[in-house]
Design an enzyme around this catalytic site. Structure first.
Site, PDB file in Angstrom:
ATOM      1  N   VAL A  44      65.993  56.939  57.470  1.00 41.04           N
ATOM      2  CA  VAL A  44      65.616  56.319  59.195  1.00 41.04           C
ATOM      3  C   VAL A  44      64.040  56.431  59.546  1.00 41.04           C
ATOM      4  O   VAL A  44      63.425  57.922  58.527  1.00 41.04           O
ATOM      5  CB  VAL A  44      66.061  57.705  59.658  1.00 41.04           C
ATOM      6  CG1 VAL A  44      66.241  58.263  60.915  1.00 41.04           C
ATOM      7  CG2 VAL A  44      68.077  57.403  59.186  1.00 41.04           C
ATOM      8  N   GLY A  97      65.011  65.421  49.895  1.00 44.07           N
ATOM      9  CA  GLY A  97      63.844  65.813  49.820  1.00 44.07           C
ATOM     10  C   GLY A  97      63.020  66.027  50.199  1.00 44.07           C
ATOM     11  O   GLY A  97      62.874  66.369  51.033  1.00 44.07           O
ATOM     12  N   GLY A 113      61.146  63.929  52.948  1.00 39.48           N
ATOM     13  CA  GLY A 113      61.849  63.788  54.007  1.00 39.48           C
ATOM     14  C   GLY A 113      62.994  63.902  54.267  1.00 39.48           C
ATOM     15  O   GLY A 113      62.797  64.615  56.151  1.00 39.48           O
ATOM     16  N   THR A 114      63.320  64.143  54.010  1.00 38.24           N
ATOM     17  CA  THR A 114      64.748  65.607  54.721  1.00 38.24           C
ATOM     18  C   THR A 114      63.986  66.429  55.124  1.00 38.24           C
ATOM     19  O   THR A 114      64.265  66.962  55.990  1.00 38.24           O
ATOM     20  CB  THR A 114      66.166  65.126  53.399  1.00 38.24           C
ATOM     21  OG1 THR A 114      66.427  63.777  53.269  1.00 38.24           O
ATOM     22  CG2 THR A 114      67.111  66.297  54.290  1.00 38.24           C
ATOM     23  N   ASP A 167      62.813  63.949  41.116  1.00 44.63           N
ATOM     24  CA  ASP A 167      60.795  64.102  41.154  1.00 44.63           C
ATOM     25  C   ASP A 167      60.204  65.312  40.598  1.00 44.63           C
ATOM     26  O   ASP A 167      59.248  66.033  39.614  1.00 44.63           O
ATOM     27  CB  ASP A 167      59.915  63.228  41.920  1.00 44.63           C
ATOM     28  CG  ASP A 167      60.284  61.817  41.946  1.00 44.63           C
ATOM     29  OD1 ASP A 167      60.851  61.308  40.784  1.00 44.63           O
ATOM     30  OD2 ASP A 167      60.167  61.382  43.060  1.00 44.63           O
ATOM     31  N   GLU A 208      55.764  56.122  36.792  1.00 47.73           N
ATOM     32  CA  GLU A 208      54.931  54.546  37.593  1.00 47.73           C
ATOM     33  C   GLU A 208      54.389  54.774  39.459  1.00 47.73           C
ATOM     34  O   GLU A 208      53.582  53.997  39.115  1.00 47.73           O
ATOM     35  CB  GLU A 208      56.486  54.496  38.918  1.00 47.73           C
ATOM     36  CG  GLU A 208      56.479  55.911  39.951  1.00 47.73           C
ATOM     37  CD  GLU A 208      57.923  55.013  40.795  1.00 47.73           C
ATOM     38  OE1 GLU A 208      58.230  53.601  40.821  1.00 47.73           O
ATOM     39  OE2 GLU A 208      59.110  56.035  40.994  1.00 47.73           O
ATOM     40  N   HIS A 246      66.561  52.417  37.614  1.00 45.41           N
ATOM     41  CA  HIS A 246      67.437  53.559  38.746  1.00 45.41           C
ATOM     42  C   HIS A 246      68.565  54.027  37.573  1.00 45.41           C
ATOM     43  O   HIS A 246      69.068  54.917  38.214  1.00 45.41           O
ATOM     44  CB  HIS A 246      68.148  52.620  39.208  1.00 45.41           C
ATOM     45  CG  HIS A 246      67.904  52.039  41.049  1.00 45.41           C
ATOM     46  ND1 HIS A 246      66.225  51.688  40.366  1.00 45.41           N
ATOM     47  CD2 HIS A 246      67.599  52.967  42.090  1.00 45.41           C
ATOM     48  CE1 HIS A 246      66.217  51.378  42.359  1.00 45.41           C
ATOM     49  NE2 HIS A 246      67.076  52.485  43.060  1.00 45.41           N
TER      50      HIS A 246
END
Lengths: 342, 342, 342, 342
Positions: D73, D102, D104-105, D127, D222, D272
């Site tokens: 979102v 994480g 954001g949440t 991570d 990455e 993934h």
């Protein structure tokens, strides 16, 4: 058409994958319905069942155990209950029954077949001792687990200069011991098919240490036995699911070896971990193909048979043939291990 | 007797297990000596070798890779170098050569055999595309790894309502995709043997989501291709060890699917993890038996052959037969997947 | 500078990783030399050693066991042998000794330290019962293996409506049982820190089946015991490496439960597979960091200490503190399991 | 009391284990009810929920993914939707909300908390880059998978004299690369925290081959980048779940290395598979303890906090602190790798 399914005998990785395969094949290929009977033959005797559709088998491919449950039924009860079982099948309108199981289950399947019930059997045993098929599902998983665990024991044995004896399943046939022994580089493999000579085992252990080798790993099938009269051997009580209730051959051999070689000996009984949990990819493919071809055979009226792996193909063999004798390890296969032991 | 051994082509779990088996069998059964040539045929061309005794192969059973090394040699160099190779074999007093490798290596072995060198080949390929044998070692390990990884992707796809495409190895044959797809419950399996119709793939994806399924897992062999003209498909540059240098089929299909279905699509290329590391117990047993029977054949003078698995037995097939054609997935085997996809 | 290294006590995944780390750190950071003493303290007592350079530790990171070997030495021999050990250290010009081991080894290390030998200890125990450090390497591997195996037993128990008791290591501390029980979803966890009430266990088993649950999985630390007087409990003979020589608590509890509940009960003793083989990534990192920081401490003269994990950092704690008491499972940690058992 | 639960962000092994733990703790300890909101914050915004009782979380401990689903979102939608979310919480009578996610949440959780909603956050990220906690669940699983796969690549690289670059997750923090690199014995570890010098990487590769080493394994996060101006580096498009849409740093570095060293270089992107599937035992224990202590905190009114691992204890830290900055790899931790690389 209506198909009945049941799972009999001890646990075996891949049972659920077979159930899923039968249900999906029946549904997708033929639009047929599947009824699962609970707890093996008991479900037929006591008329306990559950409908199985595609939603019911979702997620079963990777799951160990059997969603239908399993139970032991005494052979005489089966003989006496043929009419009840036929009655249950009639009540559910079952056209063909697909029992999934080992020697006992397939013998009962043969009995029902002789009594006029259309049956397609699916062989199941981690022991790989059913005749007429190259392999049974569950065996590869059992060998994989045993091999991984013996791999782990190697480094301990090596670092601590030990003799490690590992008991694997196999009361009448030594296939798991043979394959796990080859795969894990065991120095000694003992199987039920050939009584072992304790004196030779003592000699092998002594020779290895004498020439500077640091350890000995022995793989022992639970049904292995010494030559008559040796070790004052006493067979432990073993129930029909392979559970040892008393000290088994491996523990007795370990004590004998420790006494006679003066080396530290440890005995590990792998037990039930060999027959539970998610199947290997090999067993998932085999279980799926068995379920597929049994369902096809059921729809084509080729009953009284058992599916079997022959080379890369799934074929049908008469149930009578499959239950005529146990498939045990041959002398040729045992001879193959000789370059790799000692 | 003196045996020569070399390993050619890409990496494959079980190579070291074969080398160990040849050395132990030659030593324990026959008292023969073994010479290893380094880096495949190059070792013969450039006369680089190492003696292999039982101590040298200690611990190799479980180790991935090849202790002898491997290298690519252009076919024309091999043709031109037959005399040098025979010279090297003479110099080392090699009675029989046992080359372990895939199509390229076995073709060269056939060439040498035709030129009078006693040869017993051992088939090696994770792709399982060598004809004349039920299976090759390395294949079961590759399928196992792919299956375990696809198992992991399932839960993510499900939780996040994704389409996940997984590229597995197989440039000319779809065996890994077929087996891993069956074993991991893929909803879609694409192989090189049958060009796929992108419209059908789009339809399958849409239908699954339309009927409430949460995700789609597709297994794609690296050599799969769409029907001619679809997707403006451009084959990526692929070197002979299966490494993709440009965007391959899976990525291109993923972009097409995302565009046409509006779903989130992820492409994962499993790559080299499929061909390295410790072999499964199945491959260790097969590799060990291949090495054993090749060494026996060498000592019995049955040369010009390749060992092969047929059912449960190891047999010999003429090298000429083994290299005549690639063993690809049959229509019957593809049809088997239909009840389990969609 | 010259560093001495030895490994004492039972096997533990990560020992080789520590040895490698010490050797690489000493070489790369300080240009120091490392001498390995064989078979634990016995190597010091009998002056048996081997030089360790970077080539000697190649490949050790992932390998279980200890390349230096290990052996048991009676404490009184150590006390009596301090002068011989100092003599050996002098002869090799050892500036600092790094012993890697459990309670026994660290107690001896403390003794030597008191006697004037510069020592930096590295705690090692799969049981996680050494005080002063959050965790020890080997513990995570042991818990992982136990958890994977209990995962496998779950499906069998469920399909066959069994009570399965799994014995894990832990004679004085129940950390493995606590963590494996939490990780594998055990319905019952028994540890040495809190005698269990057999009546309560019987009640738990009966209640689960009464409310329709299909099975019970119990994790039992080998050192767990019933309340005094219950079950006519007789402690089995256990040697100092945790090997049970007679029927242990799990088998006795299993028989009691079967008798009193009428359910089928199976007992599995996981045994040595918990302490062998390749370490988990967690243990490889911890072992590597322990070796690194012990070697740094040795070069900085911070001796008489043991390396310890505190949060995310590796710190030093006095050897005296580390050996003062065993770190056992606290009442708070046991209370945490209550929401997840029964 | 009524507890609300939701899971936000990318997939992470252990999410289901946390959900199960919250539900079991709420039920068993407090007799409270739990409501799950679907697809992260979207479930709150759109009022989509499901009741969660003990039966609903059966089997979740070992299952990857999240049974509640997750979705992205946009932050501005969250800011704009606070009233809707509070409205939904009111409607369901939620006393405390437990969001699992994480950065954001947790930022959104902090926002809600500031707006007066009682919140206890649970940190989730493979991570390991959330500040205030020693570790997050999912990280150990990601490192384990990466390590196992790099173990497999080692033997191939060695047999075929290759440079193998392995890309692991970590866009802003290099924890996975650091730990997997240490655990798998990488010769080179590149992380986002420290731009790498391509010239040095070229030198390292050349030096290894020059001194006879057979291969190079490099682990690349990455998010790693070369020094400004080197390699004509172009950052690939990366979506917020870590999916690379264009050629990433590892592929670009591989091409550069192949060009400049003349060695065969292969790049593998693990992708993934690092974030799906069953959690390790370590992560199952951590996830279970996080869920337990968050639920206890919720019932004790200690809100506006996040649970955190500190040493061996689960503590509470203010949400404000947790989201203030990313926890990146320190210079000290990077320095630790130096004895083991090159």
């Amino acid at each position: 058409m209506r198909i009945g399914v049941l799972t009999g005998g001890g646990d075996c990785p891949g049972l659920n994958a077979v159930i899923r395969s039968v249900v999906r094949t029946a549904g997708a290929h033929y639009g047929s319905e599947v009824v699962g009977f609970r707890d093996g033959w008991r479900g037929l005797l006591e008329n306990r069942s559950t409908p199985l559709d595609v939603a019911a088998v979702d997620g079963l491919l990777t799951r160990g155990g059997t969603t239908l449950g399993s139970a032991r039924v005494a052979p005489e009860k089966l003989h006496a209950g043929i009419d009840e079982m036929k009655c249950t099948l009639d009540e559910h309108g079952i056209d063909v029954l697909i029992p999934i199981g080992g020697e006992g289950t397939l013998t009962a399947a043969h009995l029902l077949s002789e009594a006029g019930v259309p049956v397609v059997g699916i062989p199941k045993t981690i022991d790989n001792d059913i005749d007429g098929t190259d392999l049974t599902f569950g065996f590869d998983t059992a060998v994989s687990i045993a091999t991984e665990l013996i791999d782990r024991l190697h480094t301990t044995a090596e670092s601590h200069q030990r003799v490690l004896l590992v008991e694997v399943m196999g009361r009448h046939a030594g296939w798991i011991a043979l394959h796990a022994g080859l795969a894990a580089g065991a120095h000694l493999t003992l199987v039920p098919e050939e009584p072992f000579d304790v004196d030779e085992v003592v000699r092998l252990v002594c020779e290895r240490f004498a020439r500077g080798d640091s350890h000995v790993i022995g793989v022992v099938a639970e049904g292995a036995e010494p030559l008559p009269g040796q070790m004052a051997f006493r067979r432990g009580g073993v129930d029909e699911f392979g559970h040892r209730r008393f000290t088994g051959v491996t523990q007795q051999l370990g004590e004998e070896l420790e006494r006679r070689t003066g080396k530290e000996v440890r005995a590990t009984v792998l037990g039930h971990v060999q027959r539970g949990g998610t199947p290997t990819s090999f067993d998932r493919v085999l279980a799926t193909r068995f379920g597929l071809h049994a369902t096809i055979a059921a729809h084509e009226g080729r009953t009284g048979q058992m599916v079997a792996l022959r080379g890369t193909e799934i074929e049908l063999v008469p149930l009578a043939h499959a239950v005529a004798r146990l498939k045990t390890v041959t002398a040729e296969r045992l001879a193959e291990t000789r370059a790799f032991t000692g």
